[in-house]
Design a protein around this motif. Sequence first.
Motif, PDB file in Angstrom:
ATOM      1  N   TRP A 237      19.799  -9.296 -32.076  1.00 39.16           N
ATOM      2  CA  TRP A 237      18.552  -8.559 -31.959  1.00 39.16           C
ATOM      3  C   TRP A 237      17.514  -9.206 -32.874  1.00 39.16           C
ATOM      4  O   TRP A 237      17.862  -9.936 -33.805  1.00 39.16           O
ATOM      5  CB  TRP A 237      18.708  -7.064 -32.247  1.00 39.16           C
ATOM      6  CG  TRP A 237      19.403  -6.661 -33.533  1.00 39.16           C
ATOM      7  CD1 TRP A 237      20.679  -6.234 -33.671  1.00 39.16           C
ATOM      8  CD2 TRP A 237      18.834  -6.619 -34.869  1.00 39.16           C
ATOM      9  NE1 TRP A 237      20.954  -5.938 -34.995  1.00 39.16           N
ATOM     10  CE2 TRP A 237      19.834  -6.158 -35.737  1.00 39.16           C
ATOM     11  CE3 TRP A 237      17.575  -6.924 -35.388  1.00 39.16           C
ATOM     12  CZ2 TRP A 237      19.622  -6.013 -37.112  1.00 39.16           C
ATOM     13  CZ3 TRP A 237      17.355  -6.773 -36.764  1.00 39.16           C
ATOM     14  CH2 TRP A 237      18.386  -6.318 -37.606  1.00 39.16           C
ATOM     15  N   LYS A 238      16.271  -8.943 -32.543  1.00 39.68           N
ATOM     16  CA  LYS A 238      15.150  -9.502 -33.316  1.00 39.68           C
ATOM     17  C   LYS A 238      14.011  -8.493 -33.241  1.00 39.68           C
ATOM     18  O   LYS A 238      13.568  -8.156 -32.143  1.00 39.68           O
ATOM     19  CB  LYS A 238      14.733 -10.841 -32.699  1.00 39.68           C
ATOM     20  CG  LYS A 238      13.504 -11.493 -33.300  1.00 39.68           C
ATOM     21  CD  LYS A 238      13.335 -12.892 -32.709  1.00 39.68           C
ATOM     22  CE  LYS A 238      12.012 -13.514 -33.127  1.00 39.68           C
ATOM     23  NZ  LYS A 238      10.921 -13.189 -32.208  1.00 39.68           N
ATOM     24  N   VAL A 239      13.605  -7.994 -34.392  1.00 35.71           N
ATOM     25  CA  VAL A 239      12.536  -6.996 -34.393  1.00 35.71           C
ATOM     26  C   VAL A 239      11.300  -7.554 -35.084  1.00 35.71           C
ATOM     27  O   VAL A 239      11.388  -8.291 -36.065  1.00 35.71           O
ATOM     28  CB  VAL A 239      12.964  -5.673 -35.077  1.00 35.71           C
ATOM     29  CG1 VAL A 239      14.039  -4.977 -34.256  1.00 35.71           C
ATOM     30  CG2 VAL A 239      13.441  -5.913 -36.494  1.00 35.71           C
ATOM     31  N   GLU A 240      10.165  -7.193 -34.527  1.00 39.72           N
ATOM     32  CA  GLU A 240       8.886  -7.679 -35.051  1.00 39.72           C
ATOM     33  C   GLU A 240       8.604  -7.072 -36.412  1.00 39.72           C
ATOM     34  O   GLU A 240       8.927  -5.910 -36.658  1.00 39.72           O
ATOM     35  CB  GLU A 240       7.777  -7.314 -34.063  1.00 39.72           C
ATOM     36  CG  GLU A 240       6.448  -7.958 -34.368  1.00 39.72           C
ATOM     37  CD  GLU A 240       5.390  -7.607 -33.326  1.00 39.72           C
ATOM     38  OE1 GLU A 240       5.762  -7.138 -32.226  1.00 39.72           O
ATOM     39  OE2 GLU A 240       4.202  -7.791 -33.633  1.00 39.72           O
ATOM     40  N   ARG A 241       8.020  -7.860 -37.271  1.00 36.70           N
ATOM     41  CA  ARG A 241       7.656  -7.402 -38.612  1.00 36.70           C
ATOM     42  C   ARG A 241       6.187  -7.737 -38.868  1.00 36.70           C
ATOM     43  O   ARG A 241       5.621  -8.607 -38.199  1.00 36.70           O
ATOM     44  CB  ARG A 241       8.521  -8.129 -39.658  1.00 36.70           C
ATOM     45  CG  ARG A 241      10.003  -7.827 -39.557  1.00 36.70           C
ATOM     46  CD  ARG A 241      10.406  -6.656 -40.380  1.00 36.70           C
ATOM     47  NE  ARG A 241       9.970  -6.805 -41.761  1.00 36.70           N
ATOM     48  CZ  ARG A 241       9.883  -5.786 -42.631  1.00 36.70           C
ATOM     49  NH1 ARG A 241      10.202  -4.579 -42.247  1.00 36.70           N
ATOM     50  NH2 ARG A 241       9.483  -5.985 -43.876  1.00 36.70           N
ATOM     51  N   PRO A 242       5.554  -7.068 -39.845  1.00 32.93           N
ATOM     52  CA  PRO A 242       4.155  -7.387 -40.154  1.00 32.93           C
ATOM     53  C   PRO A 242       4.000  -8.839 -40.598  1.00 32.93           C
ATOM     54  O   PRO A 242       4.874  -9.383 -41.281  1.00 32.93           O
ATOM     55  CB  PRO A 242       3.818  -6.431 -41.311  1.00 32.93           C
ATOM     56  CG  PRO A 242       4.861  -5.378 -41.275  1.00 32.93           C
ATOM     57  CD  PRO A 242       6.085  -6.001 -40.705  1.00 32.93           C
TER      58      PRO A 242
ATOM     59  N   GLY B 231      19.174  -3.097 -34.521  1.00 31.95           N
ATOM     60  CA  GLY B 231      17.840  -3.451 -34.995  1.00 31.95           C
ATOM     61  C   GLY B 231      16.843  -2.316 -34.856  1.00 31.95           C
ATOM     62  O   GLY B 231      15.675  -2.445 -35.233  1.00 31.95           O
ATOM     63  N   GLU B 232      17.311  -1.186 -34.368  1.00 28.40           N
ATOM     64  CA  GLU B 232      16.415  -0.044 -34.178  1.00 28.40           C
ATOM     65  C   GLU B 232      15.918   0.459 -35.527  1.00 28.40           C
ATOM     66  O   GLU B 232      16.697   0.598 -36.473  1.00 28.40           O
ATOM     67  CB  GLU B 232      17.181   1.074 -33.451  1.00 28.40           C
ATOM     68  CG  GLU B 232      16.329   2.269 -33.096  1.00 28.40           C
ATOM     69  CD  GLU B 232      17.172   3.408 -32.520  1.00 28.40           C
ATOM     70  OE1 GLU B 232      16.655   4.514 -32.411  1.00 28.40           O
ATOM     71  OE2 GLU B 232      18.361   3.162 -32.208  1.00 28.40           O
ATOM     72  N   LYS B 233      14.621   0.765 -35.560  1.00 31.65           N
ATOM     73  CA  LYS B 233      14.042   1.284 -36.810  1.00 31.65           C
ATOM     74  C   LYS B 233      14.480   2.724 -36.997  1.00 31.65           C
ATOM     75  O   LYS B 233      14.368   3.540 -36.091  1.00 31.65           O
ATOM     76  CB  LYS B 233      12.514   1.192 -36.720  1.00 31.65           C
ATOM     77  CG  LYS B 233      11.781   1.638 -37.945  1.00 31.65           C
ATOM     78  CD  LYS B 233      10.290   1.413 -37.753  1.00 31.65           C
ATOM     79  CE  LYS B 233       9.489   2.152 -38.796  1.00 31.65           C
ATOM     80  NZ  LYS B 233       8.044   2.001 -38.575  1.00 31.65           N
TER      81      LYS B 233
ATOM     82  N   ALA C   9      19.129 -10.362 -36.294  1.00 26.38           N
ATOM     83  CA  ALA C   9      20.579 -10.473 -36.465  1.00 26.38           C
ATOM     84  C   ALA C   9      21.045 -11.595 -35.552  1.00 26.38           C
ATOM     85  O   ALA C   9      20.753 -11.600 -34.355  1.00 26.38           O
ATOM     86  CB  ALA C   9      21.259  -9.162 -36.089  1.00 26.38           C
ATOM     87  N   ILE C  10      21.722 -12.548 -36.146  1.00 27.11           N
ATOM     88  CA  ILE C  10      22.219 -13.710 -35.397  1.00 27.11           C
ATOM     89  C   ILE C  10      23.735 -13.653 -35.400  1.00 27.11           C
ATOM     90  O   ILE C  10      24.345 -13.377 -36.443  1.00 27.11           O
ATOM     91  CB  ILE C  10      21.698 -15.005 -36.059  1.00 27.11           C
ATOM     92  CG1 ILE C  10      20.185 -15.129 -35.830  1.00 27.11           C
ATOM     93  CG2 ILE C  10      22.420 -16.233 -35.536  1.00 27.11           C
ATOM     94  CD1 ILE C  10      19.563 -16.336 -36.482  1.00 27.11           C
TER      95      ILE C  10
END
Lengths: 399, 398
Positions: A199-204, A239-241, A189-190
């Motif tokens: 926030w920035k969350v890691e992805r596969p 950004g929380e899963k 999210a920018i």
Amino acid sequence: MRYILAASLTFAFTLTLPASDWPQFRGPNASGVSPDKELPTEWSKTQGIKWKAELPARGVSCPVVAGGKVYVTCSSGTRDDRLHVLCFDAATGKQLWHRQLQATGGTSCHPKSCMAANTPVADETGVYALFATADVAAFDADGTLRWYRSLVGDYPTITNQVGMASSPILIKDKLIIPMDNAGESFLAAIDTKYGKNVWKVERPRDINWVTPITREVGNTTEVLFAAPGGMTAYDAATGEKRWSFKGGRGVIPTGALDGETIYLPVGGVSKVKLTEKGAVEKPEWAAKQLQTGFSSPLVYRGKVYTASSQGLIACADAKTGKVLYTERAKGAFSASPIAGDGKVYCLDEKGVCTVFKADSDTFDFLAANELGEGTLGTPAIANGVIFIRTDKALYAIGK
Amino acid sequence: MQLQYGLAILLGGGLIATPAPADDELSRALTTIKSVRKEGKGNDDAGPAWKTLVAKGGSALLPTLEAFDDSNPTATNWLRTAVDAIAESETAAGRTLPADKLEGFVTNDKNAPSARRLAYELLVKQVPEAKERLLPGFLNDKSPELRRDAITAELEKLERSDRATIKADLEKLFTLTRDKDQVDLLAKKVAAKGGKVGVTEHFGFINHASIVGPFDAPGGKGYETSYPVDSVTDPSGRFKGKGGKEIAWKPVSTTDKYGLFDLTKLLDKHKDAVAYALAVVSATKDMPCEIRVTSPTSIKIFLNGKAIFGHDEYHHGAPFDAHIGKGQLKKGDNVIALKVCQDDEKEDWAQLWQFQIRICDETGGPLPLEQKIVTDGNTKTIRLGFNPNPTETKEEKQ
């Protein structure tokens, strides 16, 4: 007296009726559905065209419409490294501004695609354009650069030599960037004002062309993002899963949300119930005949529609999954079907738009409108006008 | 006294030579924009600076172009959109752009290639005849786009002419080409006139190498795994390979026009494996170089034992020159090594395991390099890429 009052109210309502925008990939929340009435049914290259504007180059992204402006992206150059953002007056077709960026990321892709593959997202204040090179820029509606970022400059391992195409979405003051690729993958999210990470969350690390969609659960806005490994829901604020659903796999098409149900392009199309806590594992139904390929399914007036890369239009009852009909169209589809005013529009890769009635259990053909120009982007509908971008031009169809 | 006099002369000279007073506001705006950094750092200030720049109108056009710095692409894109906005607003106001200054900027090859190209486009939009006048001067330009347009224009001119020297002219034009499609086109044109040019040599492809492999790379982790040959500088030694088998360097060659080495033929088909290729090139002096690699799988480039570039991606196509390692060749022998990885995907299209590697200057053009090769036990030196009998490659479709 009552008549006068009613007439006055109608008049007042007409004056204050908000313009219908089509701000992102497949319109409001990627639904593909417009509330507009009196949409055009028939047109050709010479008839029914409100205006036409030449484009500087090709793009497979879709036009978006907000605040009376149409935004389009293109890419050009021997290396496809010139990135274009254009703004047109939606009423007249006058080009208001044109900005260019130099690609900072890789420009390799499948020959069918190009660097202008991700659809921009817009609101009253301006437009946010993400390209397959991972360059992203925010422009005010008057063409002022609000901010720009080279995401490959920020995260150098970003790469997808087949070409990226997932589109960004807007949630209030956050621009959601899907960046699944073979390198550093993330959902971010920018902030829309300065372009910094909220926030920035890691992805596969896996290539993926799906565009995220959103849903409201209580006071929480969820971002639903499908990928080859399944669908994951994130809290848009943090950004929380929140939950994941392995049955919600996606690679290219984007699912269609209808209330508490999502229609996923999995095994044809699968109808999956959503609860507050996530997705119900077992689909209510799955219809293999609803084939998608590149395009996303459409849910409209109790029916589910698909238009496949093999040129097949299919329709099923949304409640039961019973396939009502399949119809062979003139060409292959990359653009997703869209709907409004009781009609469904399926634009094929050669620029032929098949129009048929939505409220029928059989294929009720209305028209096949030819523009004679290649196009892969899904059309937009706004203020009673259909906007189609071809490889060469932007068409406004309607009155 | 003498010092005072000298100072007065210096000051006087300075006053005379000083151009119009500097626009501090403009300078500050440019400095602010050039200060943008990763993850949006500096964006808060760059936004207002962008507006200041654009509000200056035509007077800011050249300073903005001059501020382009291709080594900071983020800042350059901020500046680029400002140039678009300035030019657009000047045109809308019915004012012309400063054509003489733009032409002066375009023809000065010390300016950033991307800025020169942009200035060129603004110029020819306003003064179309400038195109014909300027393009011949860009035949050997650092800007790939200016060079490309110049070559296209020159080729059209040559083909319209009936010069007796057409073959030699085409051969000369060939030496200036950089884009693969233009190289191939010019090679065909030369051949049609009875000439012959060396595409392999022009590109600087390595077509003789030593290879070793396969090393074991379980779980497709070859890219991030270190192997004993990572920093080798000569093709010697024996190693433990996949399945415990002893492996050693072996000399290989390719006659492929684009320097393609097919590892599945040279080493057999392997999954979860890594191979290395090594070549020694000689330079007559120190010089910068680019080592460009084409491969459908993950690779790492080494120059004189040091890794200079890596890309970890499997089977998403093999775009030409996609991987570029920038380095410095030293006078004398230089060891170029390439690590080529393979994963365990089962699909037909995932069985490719191959590479092409070339050494060139920053424009993609040939460097004066020689390669030491071993044939029949003897070491000899050839021009890099020399290929007397090239064969065509059936290029991979993405």
